[in-house]
Design a protein around this motif. Sequence first.
Motif, PDB file in Angstrom:
ATOM      1  N   CYS A 177       0.842  -1.194   0.000  1.00  0.00           N
ATOM      2  CA  CYS A 177       0.000   0.000   0.000  1.00  0.00           C
ATOM      3  C   CYS A 177       0.881   1.249   0.000  1.00  0.00           C
ATOM      4  O   CYS A 177       1.994   1.235   0.522  1.00  0.00           O
TER       5      CYS A 177
ATOM      6  N   SER B   3      -2.722   4.623  -2.806  1.00  0.00           N
ATOM      7  CA  SER B   3      -3.141   3.420  -3.520  1.00  0.00           C
ATOM      8  C   SER B   3      -3.061   2.265  -2.529  1.00  0.00           C
ATOM      9  O   SER B   3      -2.163   2.211  -1.689  1.00  0.00           O
ATOM     10  N   TYR B   4      -4.009   1.377  -2.617  1.00  0.00           N
ATOM     11  CA  TYR B   4      -4.109   0.266  -1.684  1.00  0.00           C
ATOM     12  C   TYR B   4      -4.051  -1.051  -2.437  1.00  0.00           C
ATOM     13  O   TYR B   4      -4.492  -1.147  -3.579  1.00  0.00           O
ATOM     14  N   CYS B   5      -3.525  -2.060  -1.762  1.00  0.00           N
ATOM     15  CA  CYS B   5      -3.538  -3.393  -2.348  1.00  0.00           C
ATOM     16  C   CYS B   5      -4.983  -3.920  -2.311  1.00  0.00           C
ATOM     17  O   CYS B   5      -5.867  -3.300  -1.719  1.00  0.00           O
ATOM     18  N   GLU B   6      -5.197  -5.054  -2.927  1.00  0.00           N
ATOM     19  CA  GLU B   6      -6.556  -5.593  -3.020  1.00  0.00           C
ATOM     20  C   GLU B   6      -7.148  -5.898  -1.651  1.00  0.00           C
ATOM     21  O   GLU B   6      -8.337  -5.704  -1.406  1.00  0.00           O
TER      22      GLU B   6
ATOM     23  N   HIS C 154      -6.561  -4.324   1.225  1.00  0.00           N
ATOM     24  CA  HIS C 154      -6.861  -3.140   2.025  1.00  0.00           C
ATOM     25  C   HIS C 154      -7.724  -2.105   1.300  1.00  0.00           C
ATOM     26  O   HIS C 154      -7.949  -1.025   1.830  1.00  0.00           O
ATOM     27  N   THR C 155      -8.191  -2.416   0.110  1.00  0.00           N
ATOM     28  CA  THR C 155      -9.057  -1.483  -0.603  1.00  0.00           C
ATOM     29  C   THR C 155     -10.367  -1.333   0.162  1.00  0.00           C
ATOM     30  O   THR C 155     -11.023  -2.323   0.477  1.00  0.00           O
TER      31      THR C 155
ATOM     32  N   GLU D 190     -16.974  -0.282  -1.096  1.00  0.00           N
ATOM     33  CA  GLU D 190     -17.756   0.799  -1.702  1.00  0.00           C
ATOM     34  C   GLU D 190     -18.959   1.163  -0.850  1.00  0.00           C
ATOM     35  O   GLU D 190     -19.495   2.241  -0.957  1.00  0.00           O
TER      36      GLU D 190
END
Length: 96
Positions: free
Chosen positions: A40, A58-61, A63-64, A67
């Motif tokens: 991240c 930007s975050y890894c998958e 830590h995203t 929505e």
Amino acid sequence: MNLSKYLHQPHRPDCDCSVCWSKRELAKHALSRSTPCNQCRRATASRVNGRTVVTPASYCEKHTPSERPPKWWHVVHDSGKPTPFVPIHEPFELEG
């Protein structure tokens, strides 16, 4: 054996009681979803030639952020179907 001696007995190494289970679970180091990992990147702001340049995070998958908020956010307590309100227009007396 009296109660005080019983309460201070050590637990077996393979004990599965709730106290020992809790101690084992709390000893595990679990990273929070909000703790960024080395993949991240945090948001940064820097000055270049008198202008502020902002680099978004930007975050890894893993830590995203989601929505939508968690499900519990919308419903505090679901008590089932609502009970209809029936107004009473005439006074009544209790029998008994």
